[in-house]
Design an enzyme around this catalytic site. Structure first.
Site, mmCIF file in Angstrom:
data_model
loop_
_atom_site.group_PDB
_atom_site.id
_atom_site.type_symbol
_atom_site.label_atom_id
_atom_site.label_comp_id
_atom_site.label_asym_id
_atom_site.label_seq_id
_atom_site.Cartn_x
_atom_site.Cartn_y
_atom_site.Cartn_z
ATOM 1 C CG ASP A 1 -0.371 -0.428 2.361
ATOM 2 O OD1 ASP A 1 1.001 -0.331 2.588
ATOM 3 O OD2 ASP A 1 -1.180 -0.677 3.497
ATOM 4 C CG HIS B 1 -5.819 -2.115 8.896
ATOM 5 N ND1 HIS B 1 -5.895 -0.567 9.339
ATOM 6 C CD2 HIS B 1 -4.288 -2.482 9.083
ATOM 7 C CE1 HIS B 1 -4.691 -0.495 9.516
ATOM 8 N NE2 HIS B 1 -3.715 -1.210 9.522
ATOM 9 C CD GLU C 1 -8.485 1.006 7.540
ATOM 10 O OE1 GLU C 1 -8.378 0.058 8.462
ATOM 11 O OE2 GLU C 1 -8.107 2.274 8.104
ATOM 12 C CG ASN D 1 -8.707 -1.112 11.890
ATOM 13 O OD1 ASN D 1 -8.065 -1.861 11.508
ATOM 14 N ND2 ASN D 1 -9.601 0.024 11.155
HETATM 15 C C1 F6R Z 1 1.525 -1.289 6.019
HETATM 16 C C2 F6R Z 1 0.234 -2.002 6.274
HETATM 17 C C3 F6R Z 1 -0.490 -2.011 7.511
HETATM 18 C C4 F6R Z 1 0.140 -2.317 8.741
HETATM 19 C C5 F6R Z 1 -0.506 -2.270 9.975
HETATM 20 C C6 F6R Z 1 0.152 -2.614 11.426
HETATM 21 O O1 F6R Z 1 2.058 -1.685 4.849
HETATM 22 O O2 F6R Z 1 0.058 -2.836 5.451
HETATM 23 O O3 F6R Z 1 -1.646 -3.049 7.304
HETATM 24 O O4 F6R Z 1 0.795 -3.638 8.749
HETATM 25 O O5 F6R Z 1 -1.182 -1.168 10.071
HETATM 26 O O6 F6R Z 1 1.082 -1.465 11.511
HETATM 27 P P1 F6R Z 1 2.276 -1.410 12.526
HETATM 28 O O7 F6R Z 1 3.183 -2.600 12.047
HETATM 29 O O8 F6R Z 1 2.858 -0.082 12.502
HETATM 30 O O9 F6R Z 1 1.326 -1.799 13.957
#
Ligand code: F6R
Length: 241
Positions: A67, A138, A143, A136
């Protein structure tokens, strides 16, 4: 699914790096699906170490990231391109042209989504997809929603994600409200998915993903349909399993 419950972030990072390193050793032209965020930084550090020690060679590896923020240039310090360059790409022997992310500044949203899906299919799909997990539930920036999106798409970030990500921006107002993300299609088609989860704040999301109903309201729950899944969680994240 294989579940590894490890002591802490450092053990999680080492385990994840070892799985990725083994994959590259077995298939030097591996296509890696990669994530940004706090979770993979330790694993990337380990991979950089292995690369500098000559244990893992990235020269034939290709990457597709999950992403990117929409409306942020690649050289912006908070762009995911900048993150990947800083934490991995510029520190291992991967050809820069083998690294791919969505372009958050592309002129057209729809065109960029189609282009990115073509990039993923042109590299032949993903061998190993590394995932973190949002508070959440994701995955990527898929999301909680009413449906699962299979292809690359634009998302409106939820308030909780904007708040979680604001720690990296000067102010809440600067956090982008939209992102472009790979859909669940290429993730679920990856030959192997590695889900890394650390910290008590992720415990509920991990439990809901692995043992709750399969629902787009918890995007990570789609991973229950994946046999070739390795979950590496530290004790805090695994506390509710
Ligand atoms: C980022 C991504 C997100 C993160 C998720 C956890 O490329 O795909 O899904 O993996 O938000 O983020 P952290 O590791 O910062 O807790």
């Amino acid at each position: 699914m294989k579940l590894y419950i490890v002591k802490d972030y450092d053990e999680m990072s080492e385990k994840v790096a070892d799985v990725i390193a083994s994959q590259i050793i077995l298939k030097p032209d591996t296509v890696l699906g990669l994530a940004t965020g706090t979770t993979p930084i330790g694993a990337y550090d380990k991979l950089i170490e292995y690369n500098s020690q000559g244990k893992v060679d990235f020269s034939e590896v290709k990457t597709v990231n999950l992403d990117e923020y929409w409306g942020i240039a690649p050289d912006h310090e908070q762009s995911y391109r900048y993150f990947m360059d800083k934490h991995l790409f510029k520190r291992v022997n991967i050809p820069y042209s083998s690294t791919n992310l969505p372009n958050g500044m592309a002129p057209g949203k729809e065109e960029e989504c189609v282009r990115y899906d073509t990039v993923i299919s042109d590299v032949g799909g993903i061998d190993l997809q590394l995932l973190g997990l949002g508070h959440n539930g994701h995955i990527g920036f898929n999301e909680p929603d009413g449906i699962f999106y299979k292809d690359t798409h634009i998302v409106d970030l939820t308030q909780s994600t904007i708040e979680a990500n604001s720690r990296l921006f000067a102010s809440m107002d600067e956090v982008p409200r939209q992102a472009i993300t790979m859909g669940v299609g290429p993730v679920m088609s990856a030959k192997l998915v590695v889900l890394a989860v650390s910290g008590e704040g992720k415990a509920k999301a991990l439990r809901d993903s692995l043992s709750g109903p399969v629902t787009p309201k918890v995007p990570g729950s789609i991973l229950q349909l994946k046999d070739e899944l390795i979950v590496v969680a530290d004790r805090e994240a695994a506390a509710l399993l």
